[in-house]
Write a protein that holds these residues in place. Sequence first.
Motif, PDB file in Angstrom:
ATOM      1  N   ALA A  66       0.818  -1.222   0.000  1.00 57.18           N
ATOM      2  CA  ALA A  66       0.000   0.000   0.000  1.00 57.18           C
ATOM      3  C   ALA A  66       0.848   1.266   0.000  1.00 57.18           C
ATOM      4  O   ALA A  66       0.486   2.257  -0.634  1.00 57.18           O
ATOM      5  CB  ALA A  66      -0.949  -0.001   1.194  1.00 57.18           C
ATOM      6  N   GLU A  67       1.988   1.228   0.680  1.00 57.47           N
ATOM      7  CA  GLU A  67       2.830   2.427   0.740  1.00 57.47           C
ATOM      8  C   GLU A  67       3.706   2.594  -0.496  1.00 57.47           C
ATOM      9  O   GLU A  67       4.535   3.497  -0.559  1.00 57.47           O
ATOM     10  CB  GLU A  67       3.685   2.436   2.011  1.00 57.47           C
ATOM     11  N   GLY A  68       3.519   1.727  -1.500  1.00 62.15           N
ATOM     12  CA  GLY A  68       4.240   1.854  -2.763  1.00 62.15           C
ATOM     13  C   GLY A  68       5.518   1.048  -2.858  1.00 62.15           C
ATOM     14  O   GLY A  68       6.190   1.071  -3.886  1.00 62.15           O
ATOM     15  N   GLN A  69       5.875   0.323  -1.822  1.00 63.32           N
ATOM     16  CA  GLN A  69       7.092  -0.489  -1.841  1.00 63.32           C
ATOM     17  C   GLN A  69       6.898  -1.689  -2.759  1.00 63.32           C
ATOM     18  O   GLN A  69       6.003  -2.513  -2.550  1.00 63.32           O
ATOM     19  CB  GLN A  69       7.436  -0.970  -0.430  1.00 63.32           C
ATOM     20  N   ALA A  70       7.750  -1.811  -3.783  1.00 59.67           N
ATOM     21  CA  ALA A  70       7.693  -2.950  -4.698  1.00 59.67           C
ATOM     22  C   ALA A  70       8.270  -4.174  -4.003  1.00 59.67           C
ATOM     23  O   ALA A  70       9.354  -4.112  -3.417  1.00 59.67           O
ATOM     24  CB  ALA A  70       8.453  -2.638  -5.969  1.00 59.67           C
ATOM     25  N   VAL A  71       7.536  -5.286  -4.047  1.00 57.58           N
ATOM     26  CA  VAL A  71       7.955  -6.492  -3.335  1.00 57.58           C
ATOM     27  C   VAL A  71       8.021  -7.731  -4.221  1.00 57.58           C
ATOM     28  O   VAL A  71       8.307  -8.817  -3.738  1.00 57.58           O
ATOM     29  CB  VAL A  71       7.040  -6.765  -2.115  1.00 57.58           C
ATOM     30  N   GLY A  72       7.770  -7.552  -5.517  1.00 55.72           N
ATOM     31  CA  GLY A  72       7.866  -8.701  -6.403  1.00 55.72           C
ATOM     32  C   GLY A  72       7.452  -8.358  -7.813  1.00 55.72           C
ATOM     33  O   GLY A  72       6.920  -7.284  -8.080  1.00 55.72           O
ATOM     34  N   TYR A  73       7.739  -9.281  -8.701  1.00 53.87           N
ATOM     35  CA  TYR A  73       7.320  -9.106 -10.093  1.00 53.87           C
ATOM     36  C   TYR A  73       7.106 -10.473 -10.740  1.00 53.87           C
ATOM     37  O   TYR A  73       7.585 -11.497 -10.247  1.00 53.87           O
ATOM     38  CB  TYR A  73       8.341  -8.290 -10.895  1.00 53.87           C
ATOM     39  N   ALA A  74       6.383 -10.463 -11.837  1.00 53.48           N
ATOM     40  CA  ALA A  74       6.198 -11.648 -12.670  1.00 53.48           C
ATOM     41  C   ALA A  74       6.323 -11.224 -14.122  1.00 53.48           C
ATOM     42  O   ALA A  74       5.823 -10.160 -14.512  1.00 53.48           O
ATOM     43  CB  ALA A  74       4.833 -12.279 -12.423  1.00 53.48           C
ATOM     44  N   MET A  75       7.006 -12.055 -14.905  1.00 56.56           N
ATOM     45  CA  MET A  75       7.142 -11.802 -16.337  1.00 56.56           C
ATOM     46  C   MET A  75       6.656 -13.031 -17.084  1.00 56.56           C
ATOM     47  O   MET A  75       7.025 -14.160 -16.741  1.00 56.56           O
ATOM     48  CB  MET A  75       8.597 -11.515 -16.705  1.00 56.56           C
ATOM     49  N   ALA A  76       5.819 -12.799 -18.083  1.00 57.40           N
ATOM     50  CA  ALA A  76       5.256 -13.896 -18.858  1.00 57.40           C
ATOM     51  C   ALA A  76       5.255 -13.545 -20.342  1.00 57.40           C
ATOM     52  O   ALA A  76       5.284 -12.371 -20.713  1.00 57.40           O
ATOM     53  CB  ALA A  76       3.825 -14.181 -18.392  1.00 57.40           C
ATOM     54  N   THR A  77       5.214 -14.584 -21.156  1.00 61.34           N
ATOM     55  CA  THR A  77       5.178 -14.415 -22.605  1.00 61.34           C
ATOM     56  C   THR A  77       3.955 -15.126 -23.157  1.00 61.34           C
ATOM     57  O   THR A  77       3.668 -16.274 -22.794  1.00 61.34           O
ATOM     58  CB  THR A  77       6.451 -15.001 -23.254  1.00 61.34           C
ATOM     59  N   LEU A  78       3.246 -14.429 -24.047  1.00 63.71           N
ATOM     60  CA  LEU A  78       2.098 -15.005 -24.746  1.00 63.71           C
ATOM     61  C   LEU A  78       2.596 -15.728 -25.994  1.00 63.71           C
ATOM     62  O   LEU A  78       3.438 -15.200 -26.727  1.00 63.71           O
ATOM     63  CB  LEU A  78       1.122 -13.898 -25.152  1.00 63.71           C
ATOM     64  N   HIS A  79       2.085 -16.926 -26.218  1.00 71.66           N
ATOM     65  CA  HIS A  79       2.512 -17.733 -27.373  1.00 71.66           C
ATOM     66  C   HIS A  79       1.304 -18.186 -28.183  1.00 71.66           C
ATOM     67  O   HIS A  79       0.265 -18.550 -27.609  1.00 71.66           O
ATOM     68  CB  HIS A  79       3.256 -18.984 -26.901  1.00 71.66           C
ATOM     69  N   GLN A  80       1.483 -18.195 -29.481  1.00 73.13           N
ATOM     70  CA  GLN A  80       0.504 -18.769 -30.404  1.00 73.13           C
ATOM     71  C   GLN A  80       1.222 -19.870 -31.181  1.00 73.13           C
ATOM     72  O   GLN A  80       2.234 -19.611 -31.821  1.00 73.13           O
ATOM     73  CB  GLN A  80      -0.026 -17.709 -31.386  1.00 73.13           C
ATOM     74  N   ARG A  81       0.715 -21.093 -31.117  1.00 73.45           N
ATOM     75  CA  ARG A  81       1.308 -22.204 -31.853  1.00 73.45           C
ATOM     76  C   ARG A  81       0.370 -22.570 -32.995  1.00 73.45           C
ATOM     77  O   ARG A  81      -0.818 -22.803 -32.777  1.00 73.45           O
ATOM     78  CB  ARG A  81       1.521 -23.407 -30.935  1.00 73.45           C
ATOM     79  N   LEU A  82       0.919 -22.604 -34.192  1.00 73.03           N
ATOM     80  CA  LEU A  82       0.138 -23.006 -35.351  1.00 73.03           C
ATOM     81  C   LEU A  82      -0.020 -24.514 -35.356  1.00 73.03           C
ATOM     82  O   LEU A  82       0.834 -25.245 -34.841  1.00 73.03           O
ATOM     83  CB  LEU A  82       0.826 -22.543 -36.640  1.00 73.03           C
ATOM     84  N   ALA A  83      -1.096 -24.986 -35.961  1.00 71.93           N
ATOM     85  CA  ALA A  83      -1.300 -26.424 -36.097  1.00 71.93           C
ATOM     86  C   ALA A  83      -0.241 -26.985 -37.031  1.00 71.93           C
ATOM     87  O   ALA A  83       0.194 -26.330 -37.981  1.00 71.93           O
ATOM     88  CB  ALA A  83      -2.694 -26.714 -36.646  1.00 71.93           C
ATOM     89  N   GLY A  84       0.198 -28.173 -36.740  1.00 71.78           N
ATOM     90  CA  GLY A  84       1.173 -28.858 -37.576  1.00 71.78           C
ATOM     91  C   GLY A  84       0.796 -30.308 -37.718  1.00 71.78           C
ATOM     92  O   GLY A  84      -0.287 -30.730 -37.294  1.00 71.78           O
ATOM     93  N   ALA A  85       1.678 -31.069 -38.274  1.00 72.61           N
ATOM     94  CA  ALA A  85       1.412 -32.492 -38.486  1.00 72.61           C
ATOM     95  C   ALA A  85       1.214 -33.234 -37.169  1.00 72.61           C
ATOM     96  O   ALA A  85       0.420 -34.177 -37.108  1.00 72.61           O
ATOM     97  CB  ALA A  85       2.559 -33.124 -39.273  1.00 72.61           C
ATOM     98  N   LEU A  86       1.886 -32.790 -36.118  1.00 75.16           N
ATOM     99  CA  LEU A  86       1.852 -33.525 -34.860  1.00 75.16           C
ATOM    100  C   LEU A  86       1.015 -32.879 -33.759  1.00 75.16           C
ATOM    101  O   LEU A  86       0.575 -33.563 -32.836  1.00 75.16           O
ATOM    102  CB  LEU A  86       3.276 -33.718 -34.326  1.00 75.16           C
ATOM    103  N   MET A  87       0.816 -31.565 -33.850  1.00 80.24           N
ATOM    104  CA  MET A  87       0.144 -30.883 -32.748  1.00 80.24           C
ATOM    105  C   MET A  87      -0.954 -29.962 -33.242  1.00 80.24           C
ATOM    106  O   MET A  87      -0.867 -29.410 -34.341  1.00 80.24           O
ATOM    107  CB  MET A  87       1.157 -30.072 -31.925  1.00 80.24           C
ATOM    108  N   HIS A  88      -1.957 -29.787 -32.400  1.00 80.63           N
ATOM    109  CA  HIS A  88      -3.034 -28.842 -32.675  1.00 80.63           C
ATOM    110  C   HIS A  88      -2.532 -27.413 -32.471  1.00 80.63           C
ATOM    111  O   HIS A  88      -1.561 -27.184 -31.760  1.00 80.63           O
ATOM    112  CB  HIS A  88      -4.206 -29.081 -31.708  1.00 80.63           C
ATOM    113  N   ALA A  89      -3.224 -26.482 -33.053  1.00 84.54           N
ATOM    114  CA  ALA A  89      -2.946 -25.067 -32.782  1.00 84.54           C
ATOM    115  C   ALA A  89      -3.238 -24.805 -31.311  1.00 84.54           C
ATOM    116  O   ALA A  89      -4.063 -25.485 -30.692  1.00 84.54           O
ATOM    117  CB  ALA A  89      -3.808 -24.175 -33.669  1.00 84.54           C
ATOM    118  N   GLY A  90      -2.578 -23.822 -30.748  1.00 83.12           N
ATOM    119  CA  GLY A  90      -2.819 -23.507 -29.349  1.00 83.12           C
ATOM    120  C   GLY A  90      -2.335 -22.117 -28.999  1.00 83.12           C
ATOM    121  O   GLY A  90      -1.501 -21.537 -29.696  1.00 83.12           O
ATOM    122  N   SER A  91      -2.894 -21.616 -27.944  1.00 80.80           N
ATOM    123  CA  SER A  91      -2.449 -20.325 -27.417  1.00 80.80           C
ATOM    124  C   SER A  91      -2.232 -20.507 -25.925  1.00 80.80           C
ATOM    125  O   SER A  91      -3.072 -21.073 -25.229  1.00 80.80           O
ATOM    126  CB  SER A  91      -3.490 -19.242 -27.695  1.00 80.80           C
TER     127      SER A  91
END
Length: 160
Positions: A66-91
């Motif tokens: 609440a007082e503005g002190q940063a106490v952590g972070y998270a970093m993530a990446t969004l992925h889009q996978r196209l369908a191929g011979a072996l796998m379905h498309a996915g996000s």
Amino acid sequence: MHPLKVRRATRDDVALLAELNRFVQNVHAAHRPDLFKEQPPIDELISGFEDQLNRESVRIFIAELAEGQAVGYAMATLHQRLAGALMHAGSFVVLEHVAVDPDVARRGIGTALLDAVREAGREAGCTRFMTEVWDFNSRALAFFEASGFAPAWRRLDQPL
């Protein structure tokens, strides 16, 4: 539990993110000094976070008390996978980093950061949330399992 705010990181936060990174970097360097630097150069960390924030697919969140002190972070990446011979498309969204100040650990901060990433993934149309965890990091593994993650595959390592 401290009153907590989770917000999206901006380019103005790169030095802060580099500083917060030490919470997770210290654990990794202690257990795998063959891979992780004990004290990575701050200018390289700042540059790396700048690069990540410039990527459209990256989402970084900062947890603040609440007082503005940063106490952590998270970093993530969004992925889009196209369908191929072996796998379905996915996000899916992949959690790349999560770091919480050990002085305030086990107070819902990590969960709040995961919730922010989960929501960002849903907003982007993702249907899966994934992460990786080092086997030596039993606290992180227990946290992720308690947060609903289940093992999906294993990456094995062998020195040559």
